[in-house]
Design a protein around this motif. Structure first.
Motif: not given
Length: 442
Positions: A255-259
């Protein structure tokens, strides 16, 4: 440029000369002709708890063709010193690994803290703590089954180093994280918390130009993501893994963001969009080799229907791989990789540049050959990425010679090729380069 690199080379040698004797001094500090028996017994034990080593490295690379978007043909110009240290406590260890180097491509001195973490078993918390392990601090993290192809591994990468020919250790970028590992009869669990989102070091134009759909051609220098478009929220990554018979099974969550900053805000500026990833993998012996399979679903939660062209669509990603020793000292491997975009028709309908959008199913086939020669002191390694749909690819070749433990000589090339300037690998055709490096260990 030459004067600057010469100064940096001398600085690297001076630093190496100053640092190299430290392990010897540490050993000598525990020696004396007239110590008591107690002191003679104590000192070696204390000295054995601490280790110090590292290397000095010079590396250079040149572009194989002129890039119209960049004036400089230099792709790599490093004078680097790395220092590594470990201090062992009764039930834990503190690890340090840091680089100080001059980067001649951007004419700047850089400091790279790659590791500074404390790791310990939690047995002091009771019997159940014996099944827990904690690592806190700056660290390099990795998991998954792919070879240069990452599906469920959402930890930061450094693709500028990868394309320039730096050692593979620099493909993985560090992050300030906490990793808790649990070991049980039902399987093992890794939970990683990165309190502040850490993106990839992506291709943004400083070293290599990239294709811009707005311009219809490659551009450089690169863009900078505005502070308000850089997330400050945490990332969470989870892995459960277990061996069943001869098969290693794993399940993943992120769970986070596009790198990479592939999304855009209302003004068209690059940003990182929300991303959730769920996946599984398996590795097991097959025939004379080892087979692996991996799947990941990329849930682009900001655009569930694919109607927003400023946010990447959700994707299914698949990987199959196989590796075995072909003959003595020759190892070969192959992989098949697939990206399948959800709501592709909606993507084309709403995109301002549909002619440059990726096809709904993008395949990549990879082949690696590694040959050891001269009593395994000389290593020849070739790795080729090829996308049959895009008709483009990327060939990496590397020669490493290390007759002993003191030094290593490396040379190779990165060759990009393709038919259309906007496809993933072909856009970097002008980034193709030759490189060489010399590394001395102390």
């Amino acid at each position: 440029m030459v004067e600057a690199m010469t100064r940096s080379f001398l600085n690297a040698l001076v630093i190496g000369a100053l640092v190299a004797p430290l392990p010897l001094l540490a050993q000598q500090s525990g020696q004396s002709d007239e110590w008591s028996e107690w002191e003679e017994w104590e000192e070696p034990a204390a000295a054995s708890n601490f280790s110090l080593n590292g290397f000095v490295e010079l590396a250079g690379g040149l572009r194989l063709a002129t890039d119209p978007a960049l004036d400089d043909n230099t792709t790599l110009a490093d004078a680097r010193v790395q220092l590594r240290g470990d201090y062992k406590l009764s039930s834990s260890v503190v690890t340090f690994r840091g680089d100080l180097y001059y980067d001649g491509v951007v004419d700047n001195v850089e400091a790279d803290l790659r590791e500074l973490h404390w790791q310990s078993n939690l047995g002091f918390m009771g019997d159940w703590g014996n099944h827990l392990d904690l690592k806190i601090g700056q660290q390099v993290l990795t998991w998954g089954t792919g070879d240069y192809l990452f599906l469920n591994d959402l930890f930061a990468k450094d693709y500028q180093s990868f394309f320039a020919g730096r050692d593979d250790e620099y493909l993985k970028a560090p992050s300030l994280s906490a990793k808790l590992s649990a070991f049980t009869q039902w399987g093992n669990l890794d939970l990683v918390l990165t309190p502040r989102f850490t993106p990839d070091n992506a291709i943004t134009g400083e070293y290599f130009s990239f294709f811009s759909p707005q311009a219809g051609q490659n551009i450089a220098p690169g863009f900078v993501v505005a502070d308000e478009n850089r997330p400050t929220s945490p990332e969470w990554a989870l892995r459960w893994y277990k061996t069943a018979g001869s098969t290693e099974l794993a399940a993943y969550g992120y769970r986070g963001y596009q790198k990479t900053p592939v999304a855009a805000d209302e003004q068209g500026r690059p940003r990182y969009s929300r991303l959730n990833v769920y996946g599984v993998s398996a590795v097991r012996p097959l025939g004379k080799g080892l087979a692996n399979a991996e799947y990941a679903y990329y849930d682009s939660s900001e655009d569930s229907n694919g109607n927003n062209p400023m946010v990447p669509n959700s994707q299914h990603r698949w990987l199959l791989g196989y590796e075995q020793e072909i003959v003595a000292n020759l190892t070969g491997s192959a992989q098949w990789y697939l990206e399948q975009i959800r709501h592709h028709s909606a993507l084309l309908a709403h995109s301002p540049w549909p002619e440059y959008e990726q096809s709904q199913r993008r395949q990549v086939v990879t082949v690696r050959l590694t040959y050891l020669m001269l009593r395994q002191t000389l290593t020849l390694s070739g790795f080729n990425f090829y996308s049959p749909g895009d008709e483009d690819g990327y060939l990496k070749f590397r020669v490493s010679y290390s007759p002993g433990d003191d030094w290593q000589l490396n040379a190779g090339f990165n060759l990009f090729y393709g038919q259309q300037a906007h496809t993933f690998y072909a856009q970097f055709e002008d980034a193709s380069n030759l490189y060489a490096s010399f590394r001395y260990y102390y």
